[in-house]
Design a protein around this motif. Structure first.
Motif, short mmCIF file in Angstrom:
data_model
loop_
_atom_site.label_atom_id
_atom_site.label_comp_id
_atom_site.label_asym_id
_atom_site.label_seq_id
_atom_site.Cartn_x
_atom_site.Cartn_y
_atom_site.Cartn_z
N SER A 36 0.83 -1.21 0.00
CA SER A 36 0.00 0.00 0.00
C SER A 36 0.86 1.26 0.00
O SER A 36 0.52 2.26 -0.64
N LEU A 37 2.00 1.22 0.70
CA LEU A 37 2.90 2.37 0.70
C LEU A 37 3.53 2.57 -0.67
O LEU A 37 3.72 3.71 -1.12
N VAL A 38 3.83 1.47 -1.34
CA VAL A 38 4.40 1.56 -2.69
C VAL A 38 3.38 2.09 -3.68
O VAL A 38 3.70 2.94 -4.53
N LEU A 39 2.14 1.63 -3.58
CA LEU A 39 1.12 2.00 -4.55
C LEU A 39 0.50 3.37 -4.28
O LEU A 39 0.15 4.10 -5.21
N PHE A 40 0.31 3.71 -3.01
CA PHE A 40 -0.41 4.94 -2.67
C PHE A 40 0.44 6.00 -1.98
O PHE A 40 -0.03 7.09 -1.72
N GLY A 41 1.67 5.67 -1.65
CA GLY A 41 2.61 6.65 -1.14
C GLY A 41 2.18 7.35 0.13
O GLY A 41 1.78 6.73 1.12
N ILE A 42 2.26 8.68 0.11
CA ILE A 42 2.01 9.48 1.30
C ILE A 42 0.59 9.30 1.84
O ILE A 42 0.35 9.36 3.04
N GLY A 43 -0.37 9.05 0.95
CA GLY A 43 -1.74 8.84 1.39
C GLY A 43 -1.88 7.65 2.29
O GLY A 43 -2.54 7.71 3.34
N SER A 44 -1.25 6.55 1.92
CA SER A 44 -1.29 5.34 2.75
C SER A 44 -0.65 5.58 4.10
O SER A 44 -1.17 5.15 5.13
N ALA A 45 0.48 6.26 4.12
CA ALA A 45 1.19 6.52 5.37
C ALA A 45 0.35 7.39 6.30
O ALA A 45 0.25 7.11 7.51
N ILE A 46 -0.28 8.43 5.77
CA ILE A 46 -1.09 9.33 6.60
C ILE A 46 -2.31 8.61 7.16
O ILE A 46 -2.63 8.72 8.35
N VAL A 47 -3.00 7.86 6.31
CA VAL A 47 -4.21 7.17 6.76
C VAL A 47 -3.90 6.14 7.84
O VAL A 47 -4.56 6.10 8.89
N CYS A 48 -2.90 5.30 7.62
CA CYS A 48 -2.57 4.25 8.59
C CYS A 48 -2.05 4.84 9.89
O CYS A 48 -2.45 4.41 10.99
N THR A 141 -16.12 6.48 -0.98
CA THR A 141 -16.17 5.78 -2.27
C THR A 141 -15.43 6.56 -3.35
O THR A 141 -15.72 6.43 -4.53
N SER A 142 -14.48 7.38 -2.94
CA SER A 142 -13.61 8.08 -3.87
C SER A 142 -12.27 7.37 -3.86
O SER A 142 -11.47 7.51 -2.94
N TRP A 143 -12.02 6.57 -4.91
CA TRP A 143 -10.88 5.66 -4.88
C TRP A 143 -9.73 6.19 -5.75
O TRP A 143 -9.84 6.22 -6.97
N PRO A 144 -8.61 6.59 -5.14
CA PRO A 144 -7.46 7.00 -5.95
C PRO A 144 -6.87 5.83 -6.72
O PRO A 144 -6.86 4.70 -6.24
N GLN A 145 -6.38 6.11 -7.91
CA GLN A 145 -5.70 5.09 -8.67
C GLN A 145 -4.36 4.76 -8.02
O GLN A 145 -3.72 5.62 -7.40
N ALA A 146 -3.94 3.53 -8.17
CA ALA A 146 -2.64 3.12 -7.65
C ALA A 146 -1.54 3.76 -8.47
O ALA A 146 -1.72 4.12 -9.64
N GLY A 147 -0.37 3.90 -7.86
CA GLY A 147 0.77 4.46 -8.56
C GLY A 147 0.93 5.96 -8.38
O GLY A 147 1.87 6.56 -8.89
N GLN A 148 0.01 6.58 -7.62
CA GLN A 148 0.12 8.01 -7.35
C GLN A 148 0.70 8.20 -5.96
O GLN A 148 0.00 8.07 -4.96
N LEU A 149 1.98 8.49 -5.87
CA LEU A 149 2.65 8.57 -4.58
C LEU A 149 2.17 9.75 -3.76
O LEU A 149 2.33 9.78 -2.55
N THR A 150 1.54 10.74 -4.42
CA THR A 150 0.98 11.88 -3.70
C THR A 150 -0.54 11.82 -3.73
O THR A 150 -1.21 12.84 -3.84
N SER A 151 -1.08 10.60 -3.65
CA SER A 151 -2.53 10.40 -3.80
C SER A 151 -3.34 11.13 -2.74
O SER A 151 -4.52 11.39 -2.94
N TYR A 152 -2.70 11.48 -1.62
CA TYR A 152 -3.45 12.18 -0.58
C TYR A 152 -3.68 13.65 -0.97
O TYR A 152 -4.61 14.30 -0.49
N LEU A 153 -2.84 14.16 -1.85
CA LEU A 153 -2.88 15.58 -2.17
C LEU A 153 -3.58 15.86 -3.49
O LEU A 153 -4.39 16.78 -3.59
#
Length: 334
Positions: A36-48, A141-153
């Protein structure tokens, strides 16, 4: 001559403990967390991080200031595990304040209101997740695509494989399923022509979750009964539906889409909210699989795993009442 000490049973003690099992499950979740950190980057880190920290703080505060408990349970790993599982059930761009509300509901309502660890009827992380889904449906239900390391922003969102399957069923058009990624992409979570990596941050890589399952079975943290019965039930029913109508997705795609793997392996196997014996766990798992297929195909939501587990959590006391293990020393009457 030494003293003869007479004490109550049991006299044989193992190395098993709440802490060992909780931290064992946390270790089993690490492959999925890394993906999840690889696919979603900062978003995954912030959420977890937000979810885990909020769950730990809320459990400590409620135990100390509301329940007036002298014993703290934040170090046993259960609050950390609840926070991690809640985070795994959230999109990687969810605002921090919504995550904190979900953690409060998970710990305060789903766990501590029943008396804490060992007393809760429903899986706390799923209580928090379903509350957020009902209360904040647009954000959940707003799903970011994988591969966006700044998906939170600055996440680009879109349809998930489950929503594609849902549209194929509603339209009756099997050609819609051509938008689905290949089975390998669904399994490893890598995006291709469709958003194979779109969804909650902990559910996009089935292979990582299966590695966690293998670890827990090896460490004997869980048994095979619940996860296998859930997955096998979904596979068989989805296969029958696919054979009857090609508009229903093939069973492999169904197994590796959405939160099915995450739910079957890590949520349905919760010690407190699942049946005690193997036969009961099989009945429980079949019920979860059946309800998941029904909700996914004919319900209002594309995903039905969370609701299916919570419904079967409510049936766990009934299953334990009527399906019991054989008592030690009991003689079966012929």
């Amino acid at each position: 001559m030494g003293k003869l000490i007479v004490s109550l049973s049991p006299h044989a003690h193992g190395t098993d403990s709440v802490e060992r099992n909780m931290y064992g499950v946390i270790i089993a979740l690490m492959p999925a967390l890394i993906v999840s950190l690889v696919l979603f980057g900062i978003g995954s880190a912030i959420v977890c991080a937000t979810s885990v920290l909020a769950c730990v703080v809320f459990e400590w505060a409620i135990a100390k200031y509301i329940l007036k408990s002298q014993r703290t349970t934040v170090c046993d790993g259960s609050a950390i595990l609840t926070g991690l599982l809640l985070g795994f059930n959230l999109p990687s761009n969810l605002p921090v304040w919504i995550i904190i509300i979900g953690a409060l509901v998970a710990i305060g309502v789903g766990k501590m209101s029943f008396g804490g660890l060992g007393s809760n009827l429903f899986n706390p992380a799923l209580v928090g997740r379903c509350f957020l889904l009902v209360s904040f449906p647009a954000q959940m239900t707003s799903w970011p695509q994988a591969g966006q390391l700044t998906s939170y922003l600055d996440a680009e969102t879109g349809a998930t494989p489950l929503s594609v399957m849902k549209w194929a069923i509603k339209s009756g058009d099997a050609s819609v399923l051509e938008q689905l990624p290949g089975s390998l992409s669904l399994m490893i979570g890598m995006p291709d022509s469709c958003q194979a990596g779109a969804g909650s941050l902990g559910e996009v890589c089935g292979l990582a979750l299966l590695l966690g399952l293998a670890f827990m079975l090896w460490r004997k943290i869980i048994t095979w009964h619940t996860p296998v019965s859930v997955l096998l039930t979904v596979f068989v029913l989805s296969g029958l539906l696919h054979l009857s109508n090609p508009a229903y997705a093939d069973p492999i795609a169904v197994l590796f889409s959405g939160g099915l793997m995450l739910g079957a392996i890590f949520m349905a196997t919760d010690y407190v909210t699942s049946p005690m014996c193997g036969r009961g766990q099989i009945v429980y798992g079949v019920g979860i699989g059946l309800l998941t297929v029904i909700i996914r195909n004919w319900g209002a939501y594309p995903e039905g795993m969370s609701f299916a587990i919570l419904i079967m959590n409510a049936f766990t006391p009934l299953i334990n009442t009527y399906i019991k293990p054989k008592r030690f020393g009991e003689v079966t009457k012929k």
